[in-house]
Scaffold this motif. Structure first.
Motif, PDB file in Angstrom:
ATOM      1  N   VAL A 185       0.314  -1.199  -0.316  1.00  0.00           N
ATOM      2  CA  VAL A 185       0.337   0.686   0.483  1.00  0.00           C
ATOM      3  C   VAL A 185       0.679   1.278   0.414  1.00  0.00           C
ATOM      4  N   ILE A 186       1.951   1.397   1.117  1.00  0.00           N
ATOM      5  CA  ILE A 186       2.953   2.789   1.093  1.00  0.00           C
ATOM      6  C   ILE A 186       3.682   2.708  -0.907  1.00  0.00           C
ATOM      7  N   ARG A 187       3.999   1.414  -1.221  1.00  0.00           N
ATOM      8  CA  ARG A 187       4.923   2.299  -2.670  1.00  0.00           C
ATOM      9  C   ARG A 187       3.500   2.720  -3.291  1.00  0.00           C
ATOM     10  N   GLN A 188       2.423   1.872  -3.406  1.00  0.00           N
ATOM     11  CA  GLN A 188       0.697   2.129  -4.874  1.00  0.00           C
ATOM     12  C   GLN A 188       0.486   4.140  -4.026  1.00  0.00           C
ATOM     13  N   GLN A 189       0.513   3.803  -2.984  1.00  0.00           N
ATOM     14  CA  GLN A 189       0.048   5.460  -2.058  1.00  0.00           C
ATOM     15  C   GLN A 189       1.779   6.674  -1.896  1.00  0.00           C
ATOM     16  N   ALA A 190       2.263   6.436  -2.233  1.00  0.00           N
ATOM     17  CA  ALA A 190       3.581   6.749  -1.919  1.00  0.00           C
ATOM     18  C   ALA A 190       3.334   8.495  -1.864  1.00  0.00           C
ATOM     19  N   SER A 191       2.856   8.852  -3.540  1.00  0.00           N
ATOM     20  CA  SER A 191       3.103  10.453  -3.209  1.00  0.00           C
ATOM     21  C   SER A 191       1.483  11.056  -2.608  1.00  0.00           C
ATOM     22  N   GLU A 192       0.452  10.073  -2.278  1.00  0.00           N
ATOM     23  CA  GLU A 192      -0.619  11.090  -0.908  1.00  0.00           C
ATOM     24  C   GLU A 192       0.190  10.985   0.315  1.00  0.00           C
ATOM     25  N   PRO A 193      -0.649  11.793   1.375  1.00  0.00           N
ATOM     26  CA  PRO A 193      -0.452  12.162   2.676  1.00  0.00           C
ATOM     27  C   PRO A 193      -0.327  10.528   3.134  1.00  0.00           C
ATOM     28  N   LEU A 194       0.599  10.456   3.642  1.00  0.00           N
ATOM     29  CA  LEU A 194       0.326   9.106   4.788  1.00  0.00           C
ATOM     30  C   LEU A 194       0.295   9.152   5.824  1.00  0.00           C
ATOM     31  N   SER A 195       0.118   8.451   6.623  1.00  0.00           N
ATOM     32  CA  SER A 195      -0.160   8.346   8.300  1.00  0.00           C
ATOM     33  C   SER A 195       0.147   6.900   8.329  1.00  0.00           C
ATOM     34  N   ILE A 196       1.285   7.259   9.466  1.00  0.00           N
ATOM     35  CA  ILE A 196       2.174   5.540  10.178  1.00  0.00           C
ATOM     36  C   ILE A 196       0.864   4.812  10.911  1.00  0.00           C
ATOM     37  N   PHE A 214       7.794  -4.164  10.881  1.00  0.00           N
ATOM     38  CA  PHE A 214       8.159  -3.408   9.056  1.00  0.00           C
ATOM     39  C   PHE A 214       9.490  -3.500   9.608  1.00  0.00           C
ATOM     40  N   ARG A 215      10.300  -3.372  10.689  1.00  0.00           N
ATOM     41  CA  ARG A 215      11.485  -2.814  10.634  1.00  0.00           C
ATOM     42  C   ARG A 215      12.768  -4.670  10.333  1.00  0.00           C
ATOM     43  N   ALA A 216      11.877  -5.085  11.394  1.00  0.00           N
ATOM     44  CA  ALA A 216      11.873  -6.273  11.151  1.00  0.00           C
ATOM     45  C   ALA A 216      11.941  -7.701   9.935  1.00  0.00           C
ATOM     46  N   MET A 217      10.902  -7.173   8.958  1.00  0.00           N
ATOM     47  CA  MET A 217      10.294  -8.192   7.925  1.00  0.00           C
ATOM     48  C   MET A 217      11.740  -7.246   6.459  1.00  0.00           C
ATOM     49  N   PHE A 218      11.728  -6.331   6.805  1.00  0.00           N
ATOM     50  CA  PHE A 218      12.787  -5.171   5.260  1.00  0.00           C
ATOM     51  C   PHE A 218      13.797  -4.304   5.806  1.00  0.00           C
ATOM     52  N   GLY A 219      13.967  -4.096   7.054  1.00  0.00           N
ATOM     53  CA  GLY A 219      15.131  -3.730   7.021  1.00  0.00           C
ATOM     54  C   GLY A 219      15.172  -2.469   7.327  1.00  0.00           C
ATOM     55  N   ILE A 220      14.053  -1.803   7.604  1.00  0.00           N
ATOM     56  CA  ILE A 220      13.855  -0.582   7.320  1.00  0.00           C
ATOM     57  C   ILE A 220      12.786   0.263   7.918  1.00  0.00           C
ATOM     58  N   THR A 221      12.675   0.966   8.151  1.00  0.00           N
ATOM     59  CA  THR A 221      11.228   1.926   8.806  1.00  0.00           C
ATOM     60  C   THR A 221      10.500   2.556   8.039  1.00  0.00           C
ATOM     61  N   PRO A 222       9.344   2.106   8.298  1.00  0.00           N
ATOM     62  CA  PRO A 222       8.184   2.399   7.730  1.00  0.00           C
ATOM     63  C   PRO A 222       7.987   3.383   6.968  1.00  0.00           C
ATOM     64  N   TRP A 223       9.186   4.899   8.064  1.00  0.00           N
ATOM     65  CA  TRP A 223       8.645   6.250   7.525  1.00  0.00           C
ATOM     66  C   TRP A 223       9.903   6.587   6.242  1.00  0.00           C
ATOM     67  N   ASN A 224      11.108   5.947   6.367  1.00  0.00           N
ATOM     68  CA  ASN A 224      11.883   5.905   6.006  1.00  0.00           C
ATOM     69  C   ASN A 224      11.525   5.129   4.468  1.00  0.00           C
ATOM     70  N   TYR A 225      10.771   4.102   4.645  1.00  0.00           N
ATOM     71  CA  TYR A 225      10.771   2.883   3.487  1.00  0.00           C
ATOM     72  C   TYR A 225       9.291   4.691   2.243  1.00  0.00           C
ATOM     73  N   VAL A 226       8.705   5.003   3.083  1.00  0.00           N
ATOM     74  CA  VAL A 226       7.528   6.116   2.127  1.00  0.00           C
ATOM     75  C   VAL A 226       8.404   7.594   1.393  1.00  0.00           C
ATOM     76  N   ILE A 227       9.737   7.920   2.380  1.00  0.00           N
ATOM     77  CA  ILE A 227      10.853   8.867   1.279  1.00  0.00           C
ATOM     78  C   ILE A 227      11.319   7.765   0.410  1.00  0.00           C
ATOM     79  N   GLU A 228      11.646   7.039   1.078  1.00  0.00           N
ATOM     80  CA  GLU A 228      12.958   5.863  -0.500  1.00  0.00           C
ATOM     81  C   GLU A 228      11.565   6.043  -1.349  1.00  0.00           C
ATOM     82  N   CYS A 229      10.229   5.666  -1.584  1.00  0.00           N
ATOM     83  CA  CYS A 229       8.994   4.935  -2.644  1.00  0.00           C
ATOM     84  C   CYS A 229       9.252   6.562  -3.338  1.00  0.00           C
ATOM     85  N   ARG A 230       9.192   7.614  -2.290  1.00  0.00           N
ATOM     86  CA  ARG A 230       8.494   9.017  -3.462  1.00  0.00           C
ATOM     87  C   ARG A 230      10.277   9.255  -3.589  1.00  0.00           C
TER      88      ARG A 230
END
Length: 286
Positions: A185-196, A214-230
């Motif tokens: 969902v984060i990847r698909q909606q990264a350009s929209e306002p998102l709330s952790i 999220f960090r244990a699964m993907f090695g990155i925090t949710p917010w940093n993943y949002v920034i990465e996608c943007r």
């Protein structure tokens, strides 16, 4: 991903790519000795039904078990990976205990440390020599693989106390599925306002459980993943459009062009304008 049964006693698995899909590796056997070396990447692994432990860049892991063992590795997509897995014959397990790394009982144990320059150089040499199809080249790769094991054991032996990795929190199957869905969902909606907080509620998890999982699964925090996608969206627009930087920032979810510039510089080592200019120069040269 490439695999090679180098000899009856050594198997190599190499990944040097950005994964388009999640990669899952499963294995089962009576005993094992495996060395995982990672320069870049993320993910997690589980042995038998032990707690999940996660991978991180510039590290290595030595996994060993004298009894029956089931292994599961998960590498999430949309990350760049540079890793090498060397599976050795269980006959070499005795070397682990001879180095003072106790492996009591039949339960698997994992030891880890930073990836040193000599070990990284050995890893690179193995991957560079992969395509040389000759008995002599195979012999050279076998010697390099054994040298990697020697370096890893030596490094662990010199540590003050070589202890098994501390275990991460257990992640039930249902929770893992929710986290993967949230990531998509984060990847698909990264350009929209998102709330952790809202994403955690949608996933049916507490905020703390969502962040940790999220960090244990993907090695990155949710917010940093949002920034990465943007930033990936911004990178594509810089390459393919002539839009002003302020418009690109708004289209990619950044409040101001200055925010985009700061994060872009941190991620790619250069400001957006310079990146766009370099892309234009490459196109003109081509």
């Amino acid at each position: 991903m490439r695999r090679w049964q180098l000899t009856p006693k050594i198997r190599l698995t190499s990944v040097q790519a950005t994964l388009a899909d999640d990669l899952e590796l499963r294995g089962e056997g009576d005993a094992h000795l495996s060395l995982v070396m990672m320069c870049e990447g993320a993910g997690w692994f589980r042995l038998n039904r032990q707690a999940i432990q996660h991978y991180c860049a510039d590290s290595f892991w030595l996994s060993c078990a004298s009894g029956r063992c089931q292994g599961y590795d998960f590498f999430p997509r949309h990350h760049f990976y540079h890793l090498l897995i060397v599976d050795f014959s269980p006959e070499l397990l005795s070397l682990v205990e001879e180095c003072g790394l106790r492996v009591p009982g039949d339960e698997p144990k994992v030891f880890s440390a930073a990836l040193t320059e000599p070990l990284k150089a050995t890893m690179m040499a193995i991957q560079q020599g992969w395509n040389e199809a000759s008995p002599l080249a195979a012999l050279h790769l076998e010697s390099l693989a054994l040298n990697a094991l020697w370096l890893a054991l030596g490094q662990l032996q010199t540590q003050q106390e070589a202890r098994p990795l501390p275990t991460a929190s257990r992640l039930p199957s249902r929770e893992r599925k929710r986290l993967i869905a949230a990531r998509d969902v984060i990847r698909q909606q990264a350009s929209e306002p998102l709330s952790i907080e809202e994403m955690a509620r949608t996933a049916g998890l507490s905020l703390m459980a969502f962040k940790r999982g999220f960090r244990a699964m993907f090695g990155i925090t949710p917010w940093n993943y949002v920034i990465e996608c943007r930033l990936k969206l911004a990178q594509n627009l810089l390459e393919e459009s002539a839009l002003p930087l302020s418009d690109i920032a708004l289209r990619c979810g950044f409040a101001h062009a200055s925010h985009l510039t700061r994060f872009f510089q941190r991620q790619y080592g250069q400001p957006p304008g310079r990146y766009r200019s370099s892309c234009q120069q490459v196109r003109m040269a081509g």
